[in-house]
Design a protein around this motif. Structure first.
Motif, PDB file in Angstrom:
ATOM      1  N   GLU A  79       0.185  -2.401  -6.488  1.00 53.29           N
ATOM      2  CA  GLU A  79       1.162  -1.491  -7.085  1.00 53.29           C
ATOM      3  C   GLU A  79       0.545  -0.168  -7.555  1.00 53.29           C
ATOM      4  N   TRP A  80      -0.778  -0.041  -7.511  1.00 57.10           N
ATOM      5  CA  TRP A  80      -1.467   1.159  -8.004  1.00 57.10           C
ATOM      6  C   TRP A  80      -1.030   2.464  -7.325  1.00 57.10           C
ATOM      7  N   PRO A  81      -0.598   2.462  -6.058  1.00 56.80           N
ATOM      8  CA  PRO A  81      -0.136   3.722  -5.456  1.00 56.80           C
ATOM      9  C   PRO A  81       0.982   4.413  -6.233  1.00 56.80           C
ATOM     10  N   ILE A  82       1.724   3.694  -7.039  1.00 64.14           N
ATOM     11  CA  ILE A  82       2.740   4.341  -7.870  1.00 64.14           C
ATOM     12  C   ILE A  82       2.070   5.357  -8.789  1.00 64.14           C
TER      13      ILE A  82
ATOM     14  N   TRP B 195       4.254   1.574 -13.031  1.00 63.45           N
ATOM     15  CA  TRP B 195       3.277   0.661 -12.430  1.00 63.45           C
ATOM     16  C   TRP B 195       3.286  -0.667 -13.183  1.00 63.45           C
ATOM     17  N   VAL B 196       3.223  -0.587 -14.518  1.00 62.90           N
ATOM     18  CA  VAL B 196       3.243  -1.805 -15.340  1.00 62.90           C
ATOM     19  C   VAL B 196       4.545  -2.571 -15.092  1.00 62.90           C
TER      20      VAL B 196
ATOM     21  N   ASP C 240       0.799  -1.216   0.000  1.00 58.81           N
ATOM     22  CA  ASP C 240       0.000   0.000   0.000  1.00 58.81           C
ATOM     23  C   ASP C 240       0.834   1.270   0.000  1.00 58.81           C
ATOM     24  N   TYR C 241       1.953   1.276   0.690  1.00 59.05           N
ATOM     25  CA  TYR C 241       2.675   2.519   0.912  1.00 59.05           C
ATOM     26  C   TYR C 241       4.033   2.605   0.238  1.00 59.05           C
TER      27      TYR C 241
ATOM     28  N   VAL D 162       5.401   6.006  -1.771  1.00 58.08           N
ATOM     29  CA  VAL D 162       6.669   6.711  -1.531  1.00 58.08           C
ATOM     30  C   VAL D 162       7.484   6.698  -2.817  1.00 58.08           C
ATOM     31  N   TYR D 163       7.587   5.536  -3.418  1.00 60.54           N
ATOM     32  CA  TYR D 163       8.350   5.390  -4.661  1.00 60.54           C
ATOM     33  C   TYR D 163       7.754   6.263  -5.769  1.00 60.54           C
ATOM     34  N   GLY D 164       6.436   6.221  -5.918  1.00 56.72           N
ATOM     35  CA  GLY D 164       5.772   7.012  -6.957  1.00 56.72           C
ATOM     36  C   GLY D 164       5.952   8.507  -6.756  1.00 56.72           C
ATOM     37  N   SER D 165       5.956   8.956  -5.503  1.00 58.66           N
ATOM     38  CA  SER D 165       6.186  10.375  -5.220  1.00 58.66           C
ATOM     39  C   SER D 165       7.606  10.780  -5.588  1.00 58.66           C
TER      40      SER D 165
END
Length: 163
Positions: free
Chosen positions: A83-86, A53-54, A12-13, A17-20
């Protein structure tokens, strides 16, 4: 396959963090956009989030999981959700860029606003992860500090690149 709460917390998190951090890095590299810099940056942020994400879904499904068990639709959908949070982490900075004209910001101001929001998101996702995991106040403060420091390092890169 049964997922533990630790697995869910990680999925979830960590992606948030990675996506941000990914969004902040995209903003840093977006100094020389074309004729429609805001639209291009919004698309660049969102599409980069989707591509990563993919890539993460693929790595989860065909890296560790394929060796351990056969894939079925339920597992694929779960990994996609995990993985959607990315992608979600790219939305606030992209929205900031899209809405920046309403705030009277030029393109440079939009970049700084988006970068600030990406760093705030990075800190926020890390704090949410620590809180959800039941971390002590000290550990929550530590993770917030480390992520803020990483965000400031990204901002320092922007200042050095000056584009």
């Amino acid at each position: 396959m049964t997922r533990t709460s630790a697995d869910k917390t990680h999925a979830d998190y960590t992606g948030g963090v990675y996506g941000s951090m990914l969004a902040a890095s995209v903003i840093i590299g977006a100094g020389s956009l074309g004729s429609f810099p805001r639209a291009e940056l919004v698309l660049l942020l969102l599409l980069t989030g989707v591509v990563f994400w993919v890539a993460h879904v693929h790595a989860q499904l065909f890296g560790a999981r394929l060796a351990q068990q056969a894939l079925d639709r339920r597992i694929v959908l779960q990994v996609c959700r995990d993985e959607w949070p990315i992608v979600k982490a790219a939305v606030p900075p992209a929205a900031a860029v899209a809405l920046s004209p309403l705030l009277g910001l030029d393109v440079r101001g939009a970049l700084w606003l988006a970068l600030s929001i990406a760093v705030a998101g990075q800190v926020g996702w890390s704090v949410a992860a620590a809180l959800r995991a039941g971390a002590s106040r000290r550990l929550v403060a530590a993770t917030a500090s480390v992520n803020l420091l990483l965000g400031l390092l990204i901002i320092a890169c922007k200042l050095v690149l000056k584009h």
